[in-house]
Motif scaffolding. Structure first.
Motif, PDB file in Angstrom:
ATOM      1  N   UNK A  53      10.194  13.232 -66.274  1.00  0.00           N
ATOM      2  CA  UNK A  53       9.455  13.292 -64.849  1.00  0.00           C
ATOM      3  C   UNK A  53       8.586  13.677 -64.955  1.00  0.00           C
ATOM      4  N   UNK A  54       7.430  12.643 -64.980  1.00  0.00           N
ATOM      5  CA  UNK A  54       6.509  13.440 -64.975  1.00  0.00           C
ATOM      6  C   UNK A  54       5.168  12.642 -63.252  1.00  0.00           C
ATOM      7  N   UNK A  55       4.352  13.131 -62.838  1.00  0.00           N
ATOM      8  CA  UNK A  55       4.478  12.436 -61.470  1.00  0.00           C
ATOM      9  C   UNK A  55       2.732  11.863 -61.338  1.00  0.00           C
ATOM     10  N   UNK A  56       2.270  10.607 -61.345  1.00  0.00           N
ATOM     11  CA  UNK A  56       1.087  10.194 -61.659  1.00  0.00           C
ATOM     12  C   UNK A  56      -0.068  10.084 -60.670  1.00  0.00           C
ATOM     13  N   UNK A  57      -0.913  10.987 -59.890  1.00  0.00           N
ATOM     14  CA  UNK A  57      -1.269  11.085 -58.362  1.00  0.00           C
ATOM     15  C   UNK A  57      -2.646  10.700 -58.479  1.00  0.00           C
ATOM     16  N   UNK A  58      -2.917   9.583 -57.562  1.00  0.00           N
ATOM     17  CA  UNK A  58      -4.129   8.667 -57.230  1.00  0.00           C
ATOM     18  C   UNK A  58      -5.302   9.895 -57.484  1.00  0.00           C
ATOM     19  N   UNK A  59      -5.168  11.470 -57.675  1.00  0.00           N
ATOM     20  CA  UNK A  59      -6.425  12.451 -57.518  1.00  0.00           C
ATOM     21  C   UNK A  59      -6.019  13.339 -57.943  1.00  0.00           C
ATOM     22  N   UNK A  60      -6.898  14.625 -57.730  1.00  0.00           N
ATOM     23  CA  UNK A  60      -6.017  15.552 -58.217  1.00  0.00           C
ATOM     24  C   UNK A  60      -6.236  17.547 -57.427  1.00  0.00           C
ATOM     25  N   UNK A  61      -5.350  16.672 -56.921  1.00  0.00           N
ATOM     26  CA  UNK A  61      -4.296  17.831 -56.189  1.00  0.00           C
ATOM     27  C   UNK A  61      -2.746  17.191 -55.715  1.00  0.00           C
ATOM     28  N   UNK A  62      -2.295  18.005 -55.593  1.00  0.00           N
ATOM     29  CA  UNK A  62      -1.603  17.875 -55.252  1.00  0.00           C
ATOM     30  C   UNK A  62      -0.808  17.244 -53.009  1.00  0.00           C
ATOM     31  N   UNK A  63      -1.843  16.949 -52.970  1.00  0.00           N
ATOM     32  CA  UNK A  63      -2.116  16.706 -51.785  1.00  0.00           C
ATOM     33  C   UNK A  63      -1.846  14.595 -52.068  1.00  0.00           C
ATOM     34  N   UNK A  64      -2.824  14.196 -53.201  1.00  0.00           N
ATOM     35  CA  UNK A  64      -3.153  12.996 -53.231  1.00  0.00           C
ATOM     36  C   UNK A  64      -1.316  12.606 -53.467  1.00  0.00           C
ATOM     37  N   UNK A  65      -1.655  11.292 -53.388  1.00  0.00           N
ATOM     38  CA  UNK A  65       0.259  10.628 -53.486  1.00  0.00           C
ATOM     39  C   UNK A  65       0.547   9.839 -54.559  1.00  0.00           C
ATOM     40  N   UNK A  66       1.474  10.046 -55.172  1.00  0.00           N
ATOM     41  CA  UNK A  66       2.346   9.305 -56.153  1.00  0.00           C
ATOM     42  C   UNK A  66       2.360   8.091 -56.938  1.00  0.00           C
ATOM     43  N   UNK A  86      -6.341  19.946 -63.684  1.00  0.00           N
ATOM     44  CA  UNK A  86      -5.474  18.226 -63.589  1.00  0.00           C
ATOM     45  C   UNK A  86      -6.147  17.741 -64.627  1.00  0.00           C
ATOM     46  N   UNK A  87      -5.539  16.627 -65.673  1.00  0.00           N
ATOM     47  CA  UNK A  87      -6.192  15.782 -66.492  1.00  0.00           C
ATOM     48  C   UNK A  87      -5.838  14.312 -66.002  1.00  0.00           C
ATOM     49  N   UNK A  88      -6.955  13.840 -65.763  1.00  0.00           N
ATOM     50  CA  UNK A  88      -6.449  12.481 -65.443  1.00  0.00           C
ATOM     51  C   UNK A  88      -6.049  11.611 -66.895  1.00  0.00           C
ATOM     52  N   UNK A  89      -5.617  11.128 -66.678  1.00  0.00           N
ATOM     53  CA  UNK A  89      -5.366  10.440 -68.421  1.00  0.00           C
ATOM     54  C   UNK A  89      -4.439   8.921 -68.189  1.00  0.00           C
ATOM     55  N   UNK A  90      -5.343   7.931 -69.675  1.00  0.00           N
ATOM     56  CA  UNK A  90      -4.320   6.451 -69.552  1.00  0.00           C
ATOM     57  C   UNK A  90      -3.232   6.334 -70.340  1.00  0.00           C
ATOM     58  N   UNK A  96      -4.140   4.177 -65.124  1.00  0.00           N
ATOM     59  CA  UNK A  96      -5.162   5.620 -65.404  1.00  0.00           C
ATOM     60  C   UNK A  96      -4.871   6.393 -64.065  1.00  0.00           C
ATOM     61  N   UNK A  97      -4.440   7.779 -63.926  1.00  0.00           N
ATOM     62  CA  UNK A  97      -4.024   8.387 -62.464  1.00  0.00           C
ATOM     63  C   UNK A  97      -4.813  10.107 -62.793  1.00  0.00           C
ATOM     64  N   UNK A  98      -3.915  10.730 -62.023  1.00  0.00           N
ATOM     65  CA  UNK A  98      -3.931  12.231 -62.370  1.00  0.00           C
ATOM     66  C   UNK A  98      -2.319  13.550 -62.871  1.00  0.00           C
ATOM     67  N   UNK A  99      -2.679  14.012 -63.541  1.00  0.00           N
ATOM     68  CA  UNK A  99      -1.301  14.972 -63.975  1.00  0.00           C
ATOM     69  C   UNK A  99      -1.819  16.347 -64.625  1.00  0.00           C
ATOM     70  N   UNK A 100      -0.735  16.966 -63.328  1.00  0.00           N
ATOM     71  CA  UNK A 100      -0.629  18.528 -63.896  1.00  0.00           C
ATOM     72  C   UNK A 100      -0.742  18.450 -64.930  1.00  0.00           C
ATOM     73  N   UNK A 101      -2.017  19.281 -65.619  1.00  0.00           N
ATOM     74  CA  UNK A 101      -1.925  19.710 -67.114  1.00  0.00           C
ATOM     75  C   UNK A 101      -0.210  20.781 -67.619  1.00  0.00           C
TER      76      UNK A 101
END
Length: 179
Positions: A53-66, A86-90, A96-101
């Motif tokens: 289970x890996x959340x992909x967010x709209x931006x590089x912090x936990x306040x961003x929506x999943x 944070x890492x932007x991944x494809x 694309x979205x942001x994932x905690x490293x």
């Protein structure tokens, strides 16, 4: 009696100073990478997901929506940018979205031709197009990349081990060599 050391000459002294400066810049660059949370590794690069289970967010912090949630450990993703921890991944679909490293692993995996429909990819016993066929893999099969020579990759997974044309994998770059 003390002996005078031979003169190094201006070019040798400048070379030594330049080398010392490069070493210092390397150390400073590494320290800066660690301070801002970036990895210092090349971007772009392929990595894999550590967890089911890996959340992909709209931006590089936990306040961003999943934006969505990956539900399969080991999937290959491409890191396209870094911001602090944070890492932007494809993914293989181009999303694309942001994932905690810490949710990413350096372990190399690949998906077999996820873009193909109603076709299979030949798995061979040796890294050449004339080698014996050992299996036919469905699009989307996940495997561990053992090595790549720029044309073929050795891929292993549940019930298979062999060589696939590198161009038929998402998780490695064209002509990339992996030992």
């Amino acid at each position: 009696m003390a002996r005078a050391l031979p003169s190094r000459g201006p070019l040798r002294t400048l070379s030594a100073l330049a080398l010392a400066a490069m070493v210092m810049m390397g150390v400073i660059g590494t320290a800066a990478a660690a301070e801002d949370g970036t990895s210092g590794l090349p971007v772009p690069r392929f990595v894999s997901l550590k967890a089911d289970k890996v959340n992909v967010r709209n931006g590089p912090n936990k306040d961003q929506d999943v934006a969505w949630v990956f539900s399969r450990a080991g999937l290959p993703v491409e890191v396209t940018a870094e911001f602090e921890t944070w890492r932007r991944i494809r993914d293989a679909d181009g999303a694309e979205g942001w994932v905690y490293h810490s949710m990413l692993s350096l372990r190399r995996t690949a998906l077999v031709a996820p873009w193909l429909k109603n076709e299979t990819v030949v798995l061979r016993a040796e890294p050449n197009a004339d080698a014996k066929v050992v299996a036919r893999l469905e699009p989307g099969v996940l495997g561990t990349v053992k090595k790549c020579d720029g044309k073929f990759c050795r891929l292993s997974g549940e019930g298979f081990d062999g060589y696939v044309p590198q161009s038929q994998l998402f998780g490695v770059y064209p002509d990339e060599k992996i030992e």
